[in-house]
Design an enzyme around this catalytic site. Structure first.
Site, PDB file in Angstrom:
ATOM      1  N   ARG A 116       1.003  -1.388  -0.209  1.00 16.12           N
ATOM      2  CA  ARG A 116       0.068   0.075   0.113  1.00 16.12           C
ATOM      3  C   ARG A 116       0.861   1.249  -0.194  1.00 16.12           C
ATOM      4  O   ARG A 116       1.699   1.479   0.610  1.00 16.12           O
ATOM      5  CB  ARG A 116      -0.936   0.051   1.172  1.00 16.12           C
ATOM      6  N   SER A 168     -12.150  -4.593   1.396  1.00 23.25           N
ATOM      7  CA  SER A 168     -12.450  -4.020   2.753  1.00 23.25           C
ATOM      8  C   SER A 168     -13.928  -3.839   3.057  1.00 23.25           C
ATOM      9  O   SER A 168     -14.654  -3.361   2.054  1.00 23.25           O
ATOM     10  CB  SER A 168     -11.851  -2.584   2.669  1.00 23.25           C
ATOM     11  N   LYS A 175      -4.335   5.497   8.104  1.00 22.21           N
ATOM     12  CA  LYS A 175      -5.516   5.721   7.232  1.00 22.21           C
ATOM     13  C   LYS A 175      -6.477   6.764   7.644  1.00 22.21           C
ATOM     14  O   LYS A 175      -7.337   6.649   8.627  1.00 22.21           O
ATOM     15  CB  LYS A 175      -6.202   4.172   7.029  1.00 22.21           C
TER      16      LYS A 175
END
Length: 209
Positions: A41, A110, A139
């Site tokens: 990521r 997700s 996040k």
């Protein structure tokens, strides 16, 4: 679906936290100490940059049996021949992602709510990332934390393999598993830690009988 034990300790990379030793070296040390799956990521990178990093990670993971998925970038996942991709609710649809990836690649999704968990199609998706269990600085746009009770409720709604995410540390791992999830997805609990191997092994020590 994928083998549930692949999700037991799922490392999500963060280039900022990994800056001291680099993403590839961080991942190599973590996998040697027991990490079972890796998600690349990097929200700031371009697709070509993600392709290059994914290829470097694939080389580092060769022979380990640990899968590599790329977050939110199907083009990079395909170009780098990663093991699959992970998408969120606001990204491309699972159906479109599966069509592009093909049937032999891993696709993770997700989910933050009962509705999204129940809507996940086991014919398209291999596993679900559930959370956030806690708030997390890695996040910024995450939904409200669901806690372990919320995690257990989401797990109970699906037959798919599941991995919990969101502010998880080693001391939470046993409770994650007790909630029914197959594993913990972690970022800062491993990335950026002074001793990657020790930080990784701590998760397994927490669940020793």
């Amino acid at each position: 679906m994928i083998p549930r034990d692949h999700l037991r300790l799922y490392l999500v990379t963060d280039p900022g936290l990994c800056r001291a030793r680099g993403v590839v070296e961080t991942v190599a040390q973590a996998v040697a100490a027991g990490v079972t799956m890796v998600q690349l990521r990097d929200k700031e990178a371009s697709t070509p940059q993600r392709v290059a990093l994914a290829r470097a990670l694939k080389a580092a993971l060769r022979g380990t049996g640990v899968p590599l998925v790329v977050n939110d970038d199907l083009d990079a996942a395909i170009a780098a021949e990663a093991d699959g991709a992970h998408i969120g609710q606001g990204d491309v649809s699972a159906r479109a992602a599966r069509a592009r990836l093909g049937s032999d690649k891993i696709l993770g999704l997700s989910c933050e709510t009962p509705e999204t968990v129940q809507a996940a199609d086991a014919g398209l998706v291999d596993y679900l990332g559930l959370g956030p269990v806690f708030g997390t600085a890695t996040k910024a746009d995450h939904k409200a934390p669901i806690g372990f009770d919320g995690l257990a409720r989401l797990v109970a709604l699906t037959g798919l393999p599941t991995v919990a995410i969101g502010g998880l540390k080693a001391q939470h791992h046993a409770q994650v598993l007790a909630s029914g999830a197959d594993g913990s997805a972690v970022v800062s609990a491993i990335c950026g830690q002074p001793d990657i191997a020790t930080a990784t092994r701590r998760f397994f020590e927490e669940v020793q009988p």
